[in-house]
Design a protein around this motif. Structure first.
Motif, mmCIF file in Angstrom:
data_model
loop_
_atom_site.group_PDB
_atom_site.id
_atom_site.type_symbol
_atom_site.label_atom_id
_atom_site.label_comp_id
_atom_site.label_asym_id
_atom_site.label_seq_id
_atom_site.Cartn_x
_atom_site.Cartn_y
_atom_site.Cartn_z
ATOM 1 N N UNK A 89 0.828 -1.212 0.000
ATOM 2 C CA UNK A 89 0.000 0.000 0.000
ATOM 3 C C UNK A 89 0.858 1.256 0.000
ATOM 4 N N UNK A 90 1.959 1.228 0.754
ATOM 5 C CA UNK A 90 2.850 2.394 0.807
ATOM 6 C C UNK A 90 3.468 2.666 -0.565
ATOM 7 N N UNK A 91 3.903 1.615 -1.230
ATOM 8 C CA UNK A 91 4.507 1.771 -2.560
ATOM 9 C C UNK A 91 3.488 2.322 -3.553
ATOM 10 N N UNK A 92 2.287 1.728 -3.565
ATOM 11 C CA UNK A 92 1.249 2.166 -4.511
ATOM 12 C C UNK A 92 0.851 3.620 -4.257
ATOM 13 N N UNK A 93 0.698 3.992 -2.981
ATOM 14 C CA UNK A 93 0.295 5.367 -2.661
ATOM 15 C C UNK A 93 1.361 6.380 -3.078
ATOM 16 N N UNK A 94 2.636 5.978 -3.050
ATOM 17 C CA UNK A 94 3.713 6.881 -3.465
ATOM 18 C C UNK A 94 3.833 6.954 -4.984
#
Length: 416
Positions: free
Chosen positions: A310-315
């Motif tokens: 989720x962190x990667x996708x949101x960035x």
């Protein structure tokens, strides 16, 4: 000197790291190291824990000072850094969880006599149980439950190690010949042991994500307090690795007993050998400890990979805010459950190849990820007074060179 109350209050990310790390790398590799090569294996185990320490410490340091995850730091260094880490995470997400749940399901079937139960179905049950626990229990439940699990596991292994030491090593068979370490087989085993001890380097970002989550419910500790909490968890992983190595050395080294290369069969074999050496009364005690080890590893890895994804996708998609909501976390956990169950059901026969791919990627990129972490903590994101000192930098460069040498050799063996 920090008081005990402060230390207990801050316990969390470091213990989650310990729980995640104490999986197959300890239960299988450390035990096998002692069983096959004897006391000498304490050297690479301690060496790996020392030389890889800075890479994981930087995850705590960067996040505490900047209030950002290591993954956000990669983006600050350049989008290429983030994409590189995203590709690594993508490969491990579709292999590591499936492998962990397969081993845990097989361990459950073997240790507790489930008859002819399907590994895929038991794995699905474990997936669903852990998914529900993570979604409804959230980080707080994960932290509280793992404080208990890690404490029990530490005591159980301490008692087991003392009993094994008290009884003394098994007698060597007359025709026993120690296995050579510095041949191709021995070197490949060393690469596997060092590569996964205490865990793969890309897991350094997991600690920073857990730290951010913990601070949502309590005041953020100082950098000194955060590092002390992490050091407790890291020390536990190193000590338990030595415990497992001693148990393997005292119960199997010199017996010429061939250990299975299958992690599930190996775990059951080791538990039974422990009971032969200590006594049948210890079987349930050791079996529960072994299963708790793998169950907690599954739970922490599942949680961490959902957060990392989720962190990667949101960035990568900053205009989309949905990925930072509570609903997104639940969706991420269940998506990982679905995908990895499909991997287990469809590719169980080739699970070894899938894990080999993840292992190859982790070994080869370990020094690169370590360098990326160093770039983060030496950047302008941190005030100079919070950056690592000269000794820690030197240890980091030594770790990068050390891992690079093993990665190049492993790459050479696999390709040629």
């Amino acid at each position: 000197m920090l008081n005990l109350k402060t230390i207990l209050k801050n316990l969390g990310p470091g213990l989650l790291f310990a729980s995640m790390a104490i999986g197959t790398s300890h239960l299988v590799l450390s035990t096998k190291a002692g069983a096959q090569y004897g006391w000498l294996m304490i050297i690479p185990i301690i060496l790996a824990n020392i030389l890889k320490y800075p890479f994981f410490e930087f995850g705590v340091r960067y996040t505490n000072v900047t209030n950002k995850t290591l993954i956000e730091g990669y983006l600050n260094r350049g989008k290429g850094y983030l994409w590189f880490y995203a590709i690594i995470s993508f490969i491990t997400t579709f292999t590591i969880l499936a492998a962990l749940y397969t081993v845990t399901a097989g361990l459950f079937i073997n240790l507790f006599g489930i008859g002819h139960g399907s590994i895929a179905m038991v794995a699905l049950s474990l997936f669903l149980i852990i998914s529900v626990l993570l979604i409804f229990g959230k980080y707080k439940f994960l932290e509280i439950s793992l404080k208990f699990v890690v404490s029990v596991l530490f005591v159980a292994l301490l008692v087991t190690t003392i009993l094994v030491l008290a009884k003394g090593p098994v007698s060597h068979v007359p025709d026993f010949k120690p296995l050579p370490i510095f041949n191709e087989v021995g070197i490949l085993f060393l690469i596997g042991l060092i590569g996964w001890m205490p865990t793969s380097v890309e897991a350094s970002s997991w600690i920073s994500l857990w730290s951010i989550e913990k601070w949502k419910t309590q005041d953020k500790p100082s950098l000194k307090e955060s590092l002390q909490e992490f050091n407790i968890g890291y020390s536990i992983t190193a000590i338990l690795a030595v415990f497992f190595m001693i148990i393997g050395w005292y119960t199997l080294y010199g017996t010429n007993i061939q250990l299975s290369n299958n992690a599930v069969s190996f775990a059951d074999q080791v538990v039974r050998l422990f009971t032969q050496h200590i006594g049948s009364w210890a079987y349930l005690f050791i079996a529960i400890s072994a299963f708790a080890t793998m169950f907690s590893t599954c739970m922490t890895a599942h949680d961490a990979l959902a957060r990392v994804s989720l962190d990667i996708i949101s960035l990568l998609k900053p205009k989309t805010t949905w990925y930072r909501t509570k609903t997104a976390y639940a969706a991420g956990v269940f998506t990982l459950t679905l995908i990895n169950f499909v991997v287990i059901a469809a590719f169980s026969a080739n699970m070894g190849n899938l894990v080999a791919l993840a292992t190859f990627v982790s070994f080869v990129v370990a020094p690169i990820v370590g360098y990326m972490n160093l770039k983060n903590v030496t950047s302008d994101d941190l005030d100079p007074k919070f950056r690592p000192g000269k000794k820690l930098k030197l240890l980091t460069y030594a770790g990068i060179l050390f891992l690079s040498g093993f990665a190049l050799y492993y790459f050479y063996i696999i390709i040629f």
